[in-house]
Design an enzyme around this catalytic site. Structure first.
Site, PDB file in Angstrom:
ATOM      1  N   LYS A 191      54.392   6.130 165.253  1.00 26.60           N
ATOM      2  CA  LYS A 191      53.574   6.208 166.470  1.00 26.60           C
ATOM      3  C   LYS A 191      52.743   4.926 166.643  1.00 26.60           C
ATOM      4  CE  LYS A 191      54.767  10.601 166.818  1.00 26.60           C
ATOM      5  NZ  LYS A 191      55.352  11.402 167.848  1.00 26.60           N
TER       6      LYS A 191
HETATM    7  C1  LIG Z   1      55.597  12.807 167.348  1.00 20.12           C
HETATM    8  C2  LIG Z   1      55.636  13.940 168.292  1.00 20.12           C
HETATM    9  C3  LIG Z   1      55.067  15.186 167.984  1.00 20.12           C
HETATM   10  C4  LIG Z   1      54.389  15.513 166.683  1.00 20.12           C
HETATM   11  O1  LIG Z   1      55.010  15.073 165.570  1.00 20.12           O
HETATM   12  P1  LIG Z   1      54.480  15.204 164.074  1.00 20.12           P
HETATM   13  O2  LIG Z   1      55.554  14.534 163.316  1.00 20.12           O
HETATM   14  O3  LIG Z   1      54.362  16.661 163.769  1.00 20.12           O
HETATM   15  O4  LIG Z   1      53.162  14.527 163.950  1.00 20.12           O
HETATM   16  C5  LIG Z   1      55.091  16.162 168.970  1.00 20.12           C
HETATM   17  N1  LIG Z   1      55.628  15.943 170.180  1.00 20.12           N
HETATM   18  C6  LIG Z   1      56.176  14.775 170.507  1.00 20.12           C
HETATM   19  C7  LIG Z   1      56.734  14.590 171.891  1.00 20.12           C
HETATM   20  C8  LIG Z   1      56.223  13.731 169.571  1.00 20.12           C
HETATM   21  O5  LIG Z   1      56.802  12.560 169.898  1.00 20.12           O
END
Ligand SMILES: *Cc1c(COP(=O)(O)O)cnc(C)c1O
Length: 372
Positions: free
Chosen positions: A182
């Protein structure tokens, strides 16, 4: 040249020192760093409350619970997203009703959203896909008209803005995620943001085994979870958040370099950004011309040392969803069409101009070989 990674966190010595300090303090959980991270994030987003959690998925699950979504409640959600968006609804036995997307931004199509409302509709789970804000004015107008709750899965959109307002302020609550691919990372981690004191209070209880604010350690008011963020993660979050604006600028620069190089080709469409939003680039996703075999393009790129990924595979066509709800190909024409044509190119803060040149020239070679 070294192999270009698909994504990479942007870590420096100050991040390492921040985590080491926590380790040296001996206080690894339920300490001051998570609180500091929450205060800084609430200030950055411009909301009253921020609640740090163990992942974005955990945060979304908490929000589904906190908004009272339960068995039989229909929740409008895009299929063109990451599985966690939909899974959070399923954990509470809610029913995902899949909504098609806008052909430009790949976010929820407000017209299709309104068409799919029934008497059982309880909430909207919108996603700011790839860091591009959803069409919030229309979504909130519809939610208001039909009295629906709104969760923003803003996990891909930290720092993005819609008409001058930061993402995370829209709907009843939002949730950001900090997995290492991210915009900024805490390792694993996420954070809920809201202006609603009731949601904030419930979220704090749910992430902490259902304890109340005043509860003794072994006193539980409700069924809760261990969805807390540990102190090492929170310290890394505090340290990374200090550089978030630099990160977003670096990502914007990389995206611009890609778009500059790709816009001259007829066989590809670079991402479209609406004029009234600030994009917070999560991934750089291109759309290949209809008829090109995207999966073959990905394989051939891989063979030439360039990683690429299909983004996304629609959730309504995943095996477990088909089994649960009997969903089939044909119900979401735009989602199904674009999801066969979209792919993410290598993308991170420090991607160099030469690397972008290399990715684009290999992509050009691979594609032109197929269409000639
Ligand atoms: C990254 C993401 C999440 C959450 O991901 P985690 O790996 O649980 O932190 C949820 N929704 C979307 C659209 C994402 O890109």
């Amino acid at each position: 040249m070294e192999r270009i990674p698909m994504s990479a966190p942007d870590l420096d010595e100050s991040d390492i020192q921040a985590v080491l300090e926590v380790l040296r303090s001996g206080r690894l959980a339920l300490g001051p760093k998570a609180k500091e991270f929450e205060e800084l994030m609430a200030e950055y987003i411009g909301v009253k409350y921020a609640i740090a959690v163990s992942s974005g998925t955990a945060g979304l699950h908490i929000l589904v619970r906190a908004l009272g979504i339960g068995p039989g409640d229909e929740v409008l959600v895009p299929s063109f997203t990451f599985a966690a968006t939909v899974n959070a609804i399923l954990y509470e036995k809610g029913i995902p009703i899949f909504v098609d997307v806008e052909p430009e931004t790949y976010n929820l199509d407000p017209d299709d959203l309104e068409r799919k409302i029934t008497k059982k509709t309880k909430a909207i789970m919108a996603v700011d896909i790839f860091g591009h804000p959803a069409e919030w004015d229309r979504i909130l107008e519809i939610a208001d008209k039909y009295n629906l709750k709104v969760i923003d899965d803003s996990c891909e959109a930290l720092g993005a803005e819609y008409k001058g307002k930061k993402i995370g302020q829209f709907g009843d609550a939002g949730c950001f995620a900090f997995y290492p691919n991210k915009q900024m990372t805490t390792g694993e981690g996420g954070i809920i943001v809201t202006n609603n004191p009731e949601i904030a209070k419930l979220a704090r209880s749910l992430r902490n085994q259902g304890r109340g604010e005043m509860s003794a350690w072994l006193e539980h008011e409700r069924l809760g979870y261990n969805y807390r963020m540990d102190e090492m993660s929170a310290a890394l979050g505090v340290s990374q958040l200090k550089r978030i604006e630099i990160f977003l600028e670096k990502r914007d620069k990389v995206a611009r370099m890609y778009t500059e190089r790709l816009k001259k080709f007829l066989w590809v469409r670079p991402p479209i950004v609406k004029p009234y939003v600030r994009m917070s680039w999560f991934v750089y996703v291109i759309t290949l011309q209809d008829g090109l075999n995207r999966d073959e393009v990905i394989n051939e790129l891989e063979r030439e040392g360039i990683p690429a990924r299909g983004y996304f595979s629609p959730i309504h066509l995943q095996p477990y969803i088909k089994e649960m709800f009997g969903t089939k190909e044909g119900i979401l024409p735009i989602t199904e069409n674009i999801s066969k044509r979209t792919l993410a190119l290598p993308f991170h803060n420090n991607l160099k101009e030469e690397e972008i040149d290399e990715v684009v020239s290999v992509l050009q070679r691979v594609v032109e070989r197929k269409i000639s």
